[in-house]
Design an enzyme around this catalytic site. Structure first.
Site, PDB file in Angstrom:
ATOM      1  N   HIS A  67     -10.487  24.377  20.673  1.00 23.34           N
ATOM      2  CA  HIS A  67     -10.296  24.340  19.027  1.00 23.34           C
ATOM      3  C   HIS A  67      -9.869  22.956  18.433  1.00 23.34           C
ATOM      4  O   HIS A  67      -9.840  22.694  17.334  1.00 23.34           O
ATOM      5  CB  HIS A  67      -9.541  25.339  18.732  1.00 23.34           C
ATOM      6  N   ASN A 102      -6.456  27.641  10.341  1.00 26.58           N
ATOM      7  CA  ASN A 102      -6.971  28.273   9.119  1.00 26.58           C
ATOM      8  C   ASN A 102      -6.314  28.021   7.677  1.00 26.58           C
ATOM      9  O   ASN A 102      -6.897  28.327   6.810  1.00 26.58           O
ATOM     10  CB  ASN A 102      -6.261  29.776   9.363  1.00 26.58           C
ATOM     11  N   ASP A 160     -14.848  21.722  15.747  1.00 22.58           N
ATOM     12  CA  ASP A 160     -15.654  22.408  16.699  1.00 22.58           C
ATOM     13  C   ASP A 160     -16.574  23.583  16.521  1.00 22.58           C
ATOM     14  O   ASP A 160     -16.396  24.016  15.378  1.00 22.58           O
ATOM     15  CB  ASP A 160     -14.435  23.158  17.943  1.00 22.58           C
ATOM     16  N   ASN A 185     -13.003  29.484  10.217  1.00 25.09           N
ATOM     17  CA  ASN A 185     -11.971  29.508   9.181  1.00 25.09           C
ATOM     18  C   ASN A 185     -11.145  28.010   8.686  1.00 25.09           C
ATOM     19  O   ASN A 185     -10.889  28.026   7.490  1.00 25.09           O
ATOM     20  CB  ASN A 185     -10.779  30.198   9.904  1.00 25.09           C
TER      21      ASN A 185
END
Length: 212
Positions: free
Chosen positions: A23, A67, A92, A113
């Site tokens: 991530h 997020n 990513d 997100n």
């Protein structure tokens, strides 16, 4: 250098526990750019980000967790009175295998997100982005996949891809995003067309026997 691109944002999660996870490839590319430009990271608590001044561009790593990335990018953009088109985001993408780069000038969040948050705070989808493939999870748990680390077998290909993403960002600054997209977008490999089958009874290389 392009007069339009003013800020490059790399997405990831802050903290040692998340370092080097899939991530966080956006952070990885930004760290490479900072080293290239000789820029030092400084924490800007008011804007919830680590910021480094590059060569005519601001490098930004939001510290809000993935997020809520827009809570960092939005205020920065409004403070400097920049337009969404002047903000490039590197992040990513689980839709592509490791080794893939995809550059787009705009588009939806695609289920990401962090991008969803940035779209909400920028007020639109028209900002350039570099997507770095981190491998398709398949039957794996999604959270476990994106928060997991790359395998030793994947590392050489990952390093090559991060280097290309770094170069794509530099080309975007110097020559424009369209030029970078043309040069660095991973092309689909064309499958060779199957050869037409020939009849075993009368091969194409043979002449038929004369009629009686």
């Amino acid at each position: 250098m392009s007069a339009s691109l003013k800020i490059i944002v790399g997405l990831g999660n802050p903290g040692r526990d998340y370092a080097e996870t899939r991530h966080n490839v956006g952070f990885m590319v930004l760290d490479r750019l900072a080293r290239r430009f000789g820029a030092e990271w400084k924490l800007d608590k008011a804007r919830k980000a680590e910021i480094a001044a590059g060569r005519g561009v601001l490098l930004v790593k939001p510290q809000t967790f993935m997020n809520l990335s827009g809570e960092s990018v939005g205020p920065l953009m409004r403070y400097f009175k920049w337009e969404p088109e002047q903000v490039m985001v590197i992040y990513d993408d689980i839709a592509f295998p490791v080794g893939t780069l995809k550059l787009r000038a705009s588009g939806s969040a695609g289920g990401h997100n962090g991008i969803k948050s940035i779209i909400a705070h920028l007020g639109g989808e028209k900002f350039p982005r570099i997507r770095v493939g981190i491998g398709v999870p398949g039957q794996k748990n999604m959270v476990g996949h994106v928060l997991g680390k790359f395998s030793p077998d994947e590392r050489p290909l990952l390093e090559d891809t991060l280097a290309k993403a770094e170069e794509a960002a530099v080309v975007s600054l110097n020559e424009g995003f369209d030029m970078a997209a043309n040069r660095f977008n991973t092309k689909k490999e064309k499958k060779p067309k199957p050869k037409p089958e020939t009849s075993e009874e009368a091969p194409a290389t043979e002449t038929p026997p004369p009629s009686e």
